[in-house]
Design an enzyme around this catalytic site. Structure first.
Site, PDB file in Angstrom:
ATOM      1  N   GLY A 153       5.025  -1.034   2.803  1.00 63.16           N
ATOM      2  CA  GLY A 153       4.201   0.138   2.574  1.00 63.16           C
ATOM      3  C   GLY A 153       4.986   1.429   2.506  1.00 63.16           C
ATOM      4  O   GLY A 153       6.029   1.587   3.153  1.00 63.16           O
ATOM      5  N   HIS A 178       0.813  -1.215   0.000  1.00 65.44           N
ATOM      6  CA  HIS A 178       0.000   0.000   0.000  1.00 65.44           C
ATOM      7  C   HIS A 178       0.851   1.271   0.000  1.00 65.44           C
ATOM      8  O   HIS A 178       1.894   1.349   0.639  1.00 65.44           O
ATOM      9  CB  HIS A 178      -0.926   0.014   1.219  1.00 65.44           C
ATOM     10  CG  HIS A 178      -0.206  -0.060   2.540  1.00 65.44           C
ATOM     11  ND1 HIS A 178       0.281   1.041   3.188  1.00 65.44           N
ATOM     12  CD2 HIS A 178       0.113  -1.126   3.305  1.00 65.44           C
ATOM     13  CE1 HIS A 178       0.859   0.678   4.316  1.00 65.44           C
ATOM     14  NE2 HIS A 178       0.784  -0.633   4.414  1.00 65.44           N
ATOM     15  N   ASP A 179       0.390   2.239  -0.772  1.00 61.56           N
ATOM     16  CA  ASP A 179       0.940   3.601  -0.780  1.00 61.56           C
ATOM     17  C   ASP A 179       2.337   3.710  -1.371  1.00 61.56           C
ATOM     18  O   ASP A 179       2.992   4.742  -1.233  1.00 61.56           O
ATOM     19  CB  ASP A 179       0.924   4.214   0.636  1.00 61.56           C
ATOM     20  CG  ASP A 179      -0.467   4.233   1.245  1.00 61.56           C
ATOM     21  OD1 ASP A 179      -1.330   4.949   0.699  1.00 61.56           O
ATOM     22  OD2 ASP A 179      -0.704   3.522   2.240  1.00 61.56           O
TER      23      ASP A 179
END
Length: 268
Positions: free
Chosen positions: A141, A123-124
């Site tokens: 992440g 994520h991200d």
């Protein structure tokens, strides 16, 4: 969807947008928010889910899973997304997750990237164009990977780490610190072992440009002065060199992680 081929066993949910000329193989599952670019090919058993946008010309192999919920314990179903650029190669068992509201709310992958078997983009993350992740690479992440970087098999990149453009991460490296542009890191825990000169040559940098970056590297990591003083010396020596200035800008920008440093004095 002119010239698009969808195997009878594939499931394309209502609302999904499929570009012209796509080929969707057996047992694929495409969710209702997915946008799949033109001339993409899903071999078989591919799952695209969530708010996921994939650019034209994607080549996605069996058992890849793209766009599912982030592996984040605070995720509560927010509408975050995954955006993948054009002409990306995604091999078997690759996973990429959407962003989180605690981060950018988006995971972003640039054009012309290659993700080999079992690699993971969490994520991200922000992955630049022409990046290569070899088998079983793990991006945690919030990582940032610059364009033309290569991360070799089995390497793990700590969350919030920056990997500079044209950098090379050796196989099985455990990277806890930021990797400078053009840098090469090896080991567990990873240390800066020199410059990715081969990568620079492949990218078309000329001999003078490479020579200047090598000299700047030696100056930056010299033991004669403090690191801050070394930065000032490099600035004075190469005030107009764009590659050296880009390297200095990466260092000065800082991040959540410390830089990777050499274990020993850099080679002459």
């Amino acid at each position: 969807m002119a010239d698009t081929i969808i195997h009878p066993s594939a499931v394309v949910e209502a609302g999904a947008s499929i570009g012209e000329g796509c080929e969707i193989g057996p047992f694929c599952h495409i969710g209702p928010q997915v946008v799949l670019g033109a001339n993409s090919r899903l071999r078989s058993h591919v799952v695209l889910w969530g708010n996921t946008i994939i650019g034209d010309g994607a080549q996605i192999w069996p058992f890849a899973s793209l766009g599912h919920a982030p592996q984040h314990l605070k995720y509560r179903g927010e509408d975050t997304r995954l955006v993948i650029g054009r002409n990306c190669l995604v091999r078997e068992h690759v996973t990429m997750n959407a962003g989180t509201v605690q981060g950018r709310s988006e995971t972003t992958v640039g054009d012309d990237c290659a993700f080999f078997t079992g690699s993971h983009v969490a994520h991200d993350c922000v992955v630049g164009r022409n990046v290569t992740l070899i088998n079983n690479v793990m991006l945690a992440g919030h990582c940032t990977v610059g364009e033309y970087a290569t991360i070799a098999g089995g390497s793990g990149i700590h969350q919030f780490t920056r990997v500079g453009h044209h950098a090379y991460v050796g196989g099985l490296a455990a990277v806890e610190g930021d990797v400078i542009p053009f840098g090469m890191v090896l080991g567990n825990r990873a240390y800066l072992s020199g410059l990715n000169v081969i990568g620079m040559k492949r990218a078309g940098f000329n001999r003078d440009a490479i020579r200047n970056v090598r000299r700047a590297y030696r100056m930056l990591f010299s033991d004669d002065l403090t690191f801050k003083e070394n930065i000032d010396e490099v600035q004075t020596e190469f005030p107009d060199d764009p590659l050296v200035q880009d390297l200095l800008a990466f260092i000065r920008a800082g991040g959540d992680r410390a830089l990777c440093f050499p274990r020993h004095a850099p080679p002459a």
